[in-house]
Design a protein around this motif. Structure first.
Motif, PDB file in Angstrom:
ATOM      1  N   GLN A 142       0.835  -1.208   0.000  1.00 41.88           N
ATOM      2  CA  GLN A 142       0.000   0.000   0.000  1.00 41.88           C
ATOM      3  C   GLN A 142       0.866   1.253   0.000  1.00 41.88           C
ATOM      4  O   GLN A 142       0.577   2.233  -0.672  1.00 41.88           O
ATOM      5  N   GLU A 143       1.913   1.183   0.795  1.00 41.54           N
ATOM      6  CA  GLU A 143       2.789   2.346   0.872  1.00 41.54           C
ATOM      7  C   GLU A 143       3.447   2.615  -0.480  1.00 41.54           C
ATOM      8  O   GLU A 143       3.536   3.763  -0.929  1.00 41.54           O
TER       9      GLU A 143
ATOM     10  N   ASN B  30       0.619   4.002  -2.676  1.00 41.98           N
ATOM     11  CA  ASN B  30      -0.009   5.271  -2.295  1.00 41.98           C
ATOM     12  C   ASN B  30       0.941   6.368  -1.854  1.00 41.98           C
ATOM     13  O   ASN B  30       0.629   7.543  -1.979  1.00 41.98           O
ATOM     14  N   LYS B  31       2.069   5.984  -1.314  1.00 46.70           N
ATOM     15  CA  LYS B  31       2.931   7.008  -0.741  1.00 46.70           C
ATOM     16  C   LYS B  31       4.178   7.275  -1.568  1.00 46.70           C
ATOM     17  O   LYS B  31       4.818   8.287  -1.392  1.00 46.70           O
TER      18      LYS B  31
END
Ligand code: SF4
Ligand code: SF4
Lengths: 824, 328
Positions: free
Chosen positions: A629-630, A633-634
């Protein structure tokens, strides 16, 4: 008034007087509507006439003679036989005549390659996503042809040999690359200017002269191969003349039938007169010019196969004939547009034959018969004309999956034209696509073209490039999976996952990750894998090239490619003035973003070792959702105007381009890269493991030059900025940047102004290509649920457009999901 | 950048800078959304714009339950994902920084004029080629007069057109210089009836009417920005005959004969959920028919109606309005 506002007003004021006077050129006449309806309501089929004629030829007297003839002559005789024996058909209402197949809408079957895969679907043709209708008898016949000819196809001849079997199997398990050249080369923008203005007679006389004088242009005495070449040219020209004469006979016969209106009779007689005259002689009118192009186009389709056969810069080629008739009052703009629409509708008669397996890679039922409009002359002056606009208007009348339309943009492109092109785009058919002259010309120069020739470029098929009429570009030779090379480089040449428990080595031998101490080490391993993959691919293509020379030369293509008649060489023998082999890539943004993730995570932030990351990838991020996810998304991604991460996409593109351009083909031509992927990013994606950018194994890859779907979070201007920031000068075969805009947002005058402005900015900043869908997501969802809701909804898939209903379900989903650009 | 520095500053928090906006002024525009609003319209779709300070939101649908936030919080304020003890929370946003999925987000970040100008700079060429520019919105940009003056001047120096969207609620006696520094003001009007305005928007509309009158006067005198009113159409609230007639007559009296109608769509109240606010009252979506009726009524009063993004900006005489403005 504010400066920028004033400037916009000036842009808007520059209107074209002609199109102001004839605003209705986009409205179809009853004739055009009728032809269109007929085509749209016809079920797809397969035409078996061509293979049947080929078989007949083999058994005929000529065929028996041909067996002992030179391969060039043997092939020419077969093609001429097909052309002169095929059934001529003239359909109601049409102004440009000449059937592409024996059926109203069908794919020609090419037993030499290109069509064989359709046999995989033989027992469920009617139940396919794109149903194909054949009578039981035809199916039986198709099976017979398939069995008889598949071993003698180019692919079969080339690869069913000792030591090449695993490469043969690669066609069924494409992972690193997908060699499309196996199907045929096709993909050409011939010298239609020459055909229209000088007629084939010029080539015929040139060939005759060389044969009579027994020397080629520069005085060298004819070799036996060259003699055969010139003979092959004359044989196919005779075949084309016969095909045209047969059409003229049919037209005359039709004209003589009772119950034909006087008006239609006159049209049929005009067509008959045209077919008796062109393409052998120079065209005398606008209609004859188009008729001439069309007949040569049909012949080229029957010679090689149907992919990417394009017309080039028709607004330039035909302008002389058009304006002469306009000035003398013989042709009204409305009639001109009608003839042009009738011409464009002819392109809807054909389709490719792809099995559903292959369709994953090339979804959309497109053959991409390209027309290029706008641009400059050899000196760089703008040559956009009335006809450029009229060609777009004619398309607005029909809105069909073919032809492909391409608009050239440069700094002096008139605003009225760019606006008209955007208006055409707003119709929602995904056409035209836009090309930045500055970037394209530079990339063609990189491949060795003169500036003058580069400025005379036209688009082949979807986005590929040629200096029109003087280039032999196997422009869609192969599609290349770039991210899988990264996967291999992180696992010593093995895939992360695979059915084989031993995980057979698949790529080059590169060091284990434990030995990679810096980001540069990763890049070198990646480079080694790309080079290895490219070399493997080049090896197979070289084998194919040798087979082509002997069993599938293309004399008609050689007539419309400058250089061949001078050198006395077929294009497949290296006769073209410019010779290229072009490779396309899938997953560029995935590769770039993944390199960035490795660099940052492992080498800069030192959050984990490279082997720890690779273990996570091998396990497809299981138990590591937070990290994934990181990463998604990041971490920054290409397509958001962030130079730091975009630089990694540049790096990936450079590694790929360098690997490609280091090779030459067996014709002496250059290998050049292109950045687009048809729908291969889906097929390849299925075979590619998890990637460091958070993409899970099996998911589709990014397409062409586009960012990863949904990760372009800063809107369309940032996407354009990122794309324009990349150095494209090595991308001789161009690129495809796909964008999607919500119709609600970019409708009307506001939308037109916005799109015109952002495209212009993109090209000002060095952008090379952009194509867009202007679509209503709701409409698409509706079409997905109920195919009958929008039967003629045309969308742009990759470089090409297709009926939405013709797309594979996951391609449909992708189109729906692609970020609907336009926030606010 | 002082964005992390929470304690300080008259600089506003910006909760979003969006590009490629086509419906809030001419051409392709970027919108700077300022945080903080004096009104509380019950149909508001941007509740993250209400409070002035940056605030934390939780998008439950994105949460993967990794508990990173629970462990990361220095105050032990998060007992479980989505459950934050407001008493303990020190607004440090460490949790947001560490949340991998984007479920925890922070609305609002402090910006300097220079920060905003730099964030906008890459878009300048698109403005130039489309006659676009920057629109200040919110929230309510007039809460930060010196900031927007600074920003507007900064942008004007580069030849960029500036617009401001305002709810019109600010002290009419205030210094008007910050208004003169705009090229265009999009002025949102809602309810004509004062008690109704108080009820649905939380404040009286006296200031709003006064400011609109004053801005129109300035525009026509050539001493202020161009002005363009906009009216959100909320079925049975703002699209009533009474409300429309009231505004039509008012606009006519101050010499404005054009208006943008912004149709209300119920996009779901998820943003309020993210901010842990009570759900918005339900209004029915505006039908095309009602929109047509409203437009017809207004046209009868001599007011030309436009859809957002389809305004005919030539209606306003840009020349007189900006004639005395220095644009380099
Ligand atoms: S903002 Fe800071 S104090 Fe508040 S919950 Fe998040 S981490 Fe804890
Ligand atoms: S860190 Fe984010 S995703 Fe993880 S539990 Fe907290 S809110 Fe959910």
């Amino acid at each position: 008034m504010n400066a920028s506002l004033a400037q916009a007003a000036v842009h808007q004021q520059e209107e074209n007087q002609f199109f102001k006077q004839f605003p209705s050129l986009t409205t179809p006449s009853m004739r055009i509507t009728a032809i269109r309806e007929e085509l749209l309501s016809t079920r797809y089929s397969i035409c078996l006439e061509r293979p049947t004629l080929l078989e007949k030829f083999k058994k005929s007297r000529q065929g028996r003679q041909a067996k002992s003839a030179h391969p060039l002559i043997r092939r020419a005789m077969a093609i001429a036989y097909i052309l002169s024996h095929r059934t001529p058909k003239i359909y109601d209402n049409e102004l440009i005549v000449g059937n592409m197949t024996s059926k109203r809408v069908a794919g020609n079957y090419y037993p030499e390659g290109g069509s064989i895969n359709i046999l995989e679907d033989l027992f469920r043709l009617g139940k396919r996503q794109i149903p194909i209708y054949l009578t039981p008898r035809e199916k039986f016949q198709l099976a017979g042809i398939g069995i008889k000819t598949s071993l003698t196809s180019v692919g079969g001849k080339t690869l069913l040999r000792p030591g090449r079997f695993s490469h043969f199997l690669d066609f069924f398990r494409a992972k690193r690359y997908f060699i499309t050249e196996e199907a045929g080369i096709a993909h050409q923008v011939g010298n239609y200017g020459d055909v229209v203005h000088n007629g084939l007679v010029r080539a015929d006389m040139k060939a005759k002269q060389s044969l009579d004088e027994r020397k080629i242009k520069d005085g060298t005495p004819l070799s036996p191969d060259q003699e055969s070449f010139f003979k092959s040219v004359r044989i196919v020209i005779e075949g084309i003349r016969q095909m045209a004469a047969n059409l003229a006979d049919t037209a005359e016969k039709k004209a003589g039938q009772p119950g034909i209106s006087d008006e239609r009779r006159q049209e049929l007689l005009t067509s008959a007169a045209a077919c008796r005259h062109v393409p052998y002689h120079p065209a005398r009118s606008f209609l004859e010019g188009l008729q001439s192009c069309w007949l040569v186009h049909v012949a080229m389709n029957l010679e090689d196969f149907e992919q990417g056969m394009s017309f080039g810069r028709l607004d330039q080629i035909l302008y002389f004939l058009y304006s002469r008739e306009r000035e003398s009052g013989q042709l009204s703009p409305e009639k001109g547009a009608e003839i042009m629409a009738s011409f464009q509708l002819k392109t809807c008669e054909t389709m490719p034959l792809y099995s559903e397996r292959i369709d994953q890679y090339f979804s959309g039922n497109a053959v991409a018969q390209g027309i290029t409009v706008g641009g400059t002359d050899a000196e760089g002056n703008d040559v956009t004309n009335e006809l450029s606009g009229l060609i777009l208007d004619a398309f607005a009348q029909i809105r069909t999956r073919e032809p492909a339309l391409h608009v050239r943009v440069h700094k002096n492109t008139p605003s009225w034209f760019l606006e008209k092109a955007v208006e055409t785009l707003q119709l929602g058919c995904g056409k035209p696509s836009f090309f930045g002259d500055a970037a394209v010309v530079r990339a063609l120069e990189t491949a060795g073209m003169t500036t003058e020739h580069a400025r005379d470029y036209a688009v082949i098929g979807c986005v590929e490039m040629a200096s029109q009429g003087r280039t032999y570009n196997s422009s869609d030779a192969c599609l290349f999976n770039l991210p899988i090379c990264l996967e291999l480089s992180l696992n010593e040449g093995r895939r992360f996952l695979g059915w084989n428990p031993v995980r057979r080595r698949f790529g080059a031998v590169t060091p284990p990750v434990t030995q990679m101490k810096s980001f540069d080490d990763v890049v070198s391993a990646f480079r080694a894998q790309v080079n290895d993959s490219v070399s493997e691919m080049v090896k197979v293509i070289s084998w194919l090239e040798n087979t082509y020379r002997i069993s599938r030369p293309t004399p008609i293509n050689s007539i419309v490619t400058e250089g061949c008649l001078d050198k006395g060489k077929d294009v497949t023998w290296g006769g073209g003035f410019y010779d290229l082999t072009s490779i396309q890539v899938a997953g560029l943004a995935d590769a770039g973003d993944s390199l960035y993730a490795i660099k940052k995570l492992v080498f800069e932030e030192k959050r984990m070792s490279l082997s720890a990351l690779v273990d996570i990838l091998k396990n497809n991020f299981s138990g590591q959702e937070a990290l994934r996810q990181e990463l998604v998304n990041k971490f920054p991604h290409y397509g958001n105007g962030n130079p730091e991460v975009d630089r990694m996409t540049q790096l990936a593109a450079d590694v790929y381009s360098d690997a490609i351009t280091s090779h030459k083909n067996t014709r002496g031509g250059k290998y050049v890269p292109g950045i687009y992927s048809m729908t291969c990013h889906i097929g390849f994606g299925r075979k590619t493991g998890a990637l460091p950018n958070g993409r899970l194994a099996g998911m589709r890859l990014s397409n062409g030059l586009s960012p990863i779907d949904g990760l372009d979070r800063c809107g369309p201007t940032a996407v354009l900025r990122s794309a324009a920031s990349l150095d494209s000068h090595k991308w001789t075969n161009c690129c495809a940047l796909n964008m999607k805009f919500d119709k609600k947002i970019v409708a009307g005058k506001t939308g037109r102004n916005a799109l015109t402005g952002i495209f212009r900015t993109y090209f000002d900043q060095g952008g090379m290509q952009v194509q867009a869908n202007v679509l209503d997501a709701e409409m698409l969802r509706e079409a997905r649920r109920d195919p009958s809701a929008h039967p003629s909804l045309v969308v742009r898939v990759s470089g090409y457009c297709a009926y939405f209903n013709d797309l594979q379900p996951d391609v449909q989903d992708e189109i729906i999901e692609r970020t609907a650009h336009g926030i606010g | 950048m002082e964005s992390g520095d929470m304690g300080h500053s008259k600089d506003p928090a910006v909760f979003s800078i969006q590009h490629f906006c086509l419906h809030d002024g001419p051409g392709v525009r970027s919108i700077v959304f300022f945080k903080g609003c004096p009104l509380r319209c019950s149909w508001c779709q941007n509740p993250e714009s209400w409070r002035t300070a940056p605030e934390l939101a939780f998008k439950a649908h994105l949460c993967i339950d990794c508990k990173t936030c629970v462990n990361a919080c220095p105050q032990q304020a998060i007992s479980a994902p989505g459950h934050r003890d407001l008493q303990k929370c020190g607004q440090c946003f460490t949790c947001v920084e560490n949340c991998p999925s984007g479920a925890l987000v922070c609305f609002g970040k402090y910006y300097t004029v220079e920060d905003v100008a730099e964030a906008l700079r890459p878009e300048f060429p698109y403005f130039e080629n489309t006659g676009g520019g920057v629109t200040f919105s919110g929230g309510e940009p007039t809460l930060f007069p010196s900031f927007i003056t600074g920003l507007s001047n900064r942008l004007h120096k580069e030849g960029i057109h500036t617009a401001m969207e305002t709810c019109g609620y600010f002290d009419p006696e205030t210094d008007t210089r910050f208004l003169s520094d705009m090229d265009l003001v999009l002025f949102d009007i809602k309810l004509f009836d004062e008690p109704a305005h108080l009820r649905f928007c939380g404040k009286s509309n006296t200031y709003i009417k006064k400011n609109l009158t004053r801005l129109a006067g300035m525009a026509f005198a050539g001493t202020g920005p161009d002005i363009w009113p906009r009216l959100p159409l909320i079925p049975s609230i703002t699209d009533t005959t009474e409300n429309l007639t009231g505004w039509a007559q008012f606009l006519d009296s101050i010499g404005i004969h054009y208006l943008t109608l912004v149709p209300y769509h119920n996009l779901g109240g998820s943003k309020r959920q993210w901010l842990n606010l009570p759900p918005a009252p339900e209004f029915s979506a505006l039908t095309d028919e009602r929109l047509g009726d409203a437009a017809k009524l207004l046209e009868q009063h001599g007011i030309s109606c436009f859809a957002p993004g389809e305004e005919d900006w030539v209606q306003i005489d840009f020349k007189t309005a900006s004639g005395n403005r220095k644009v380099t």
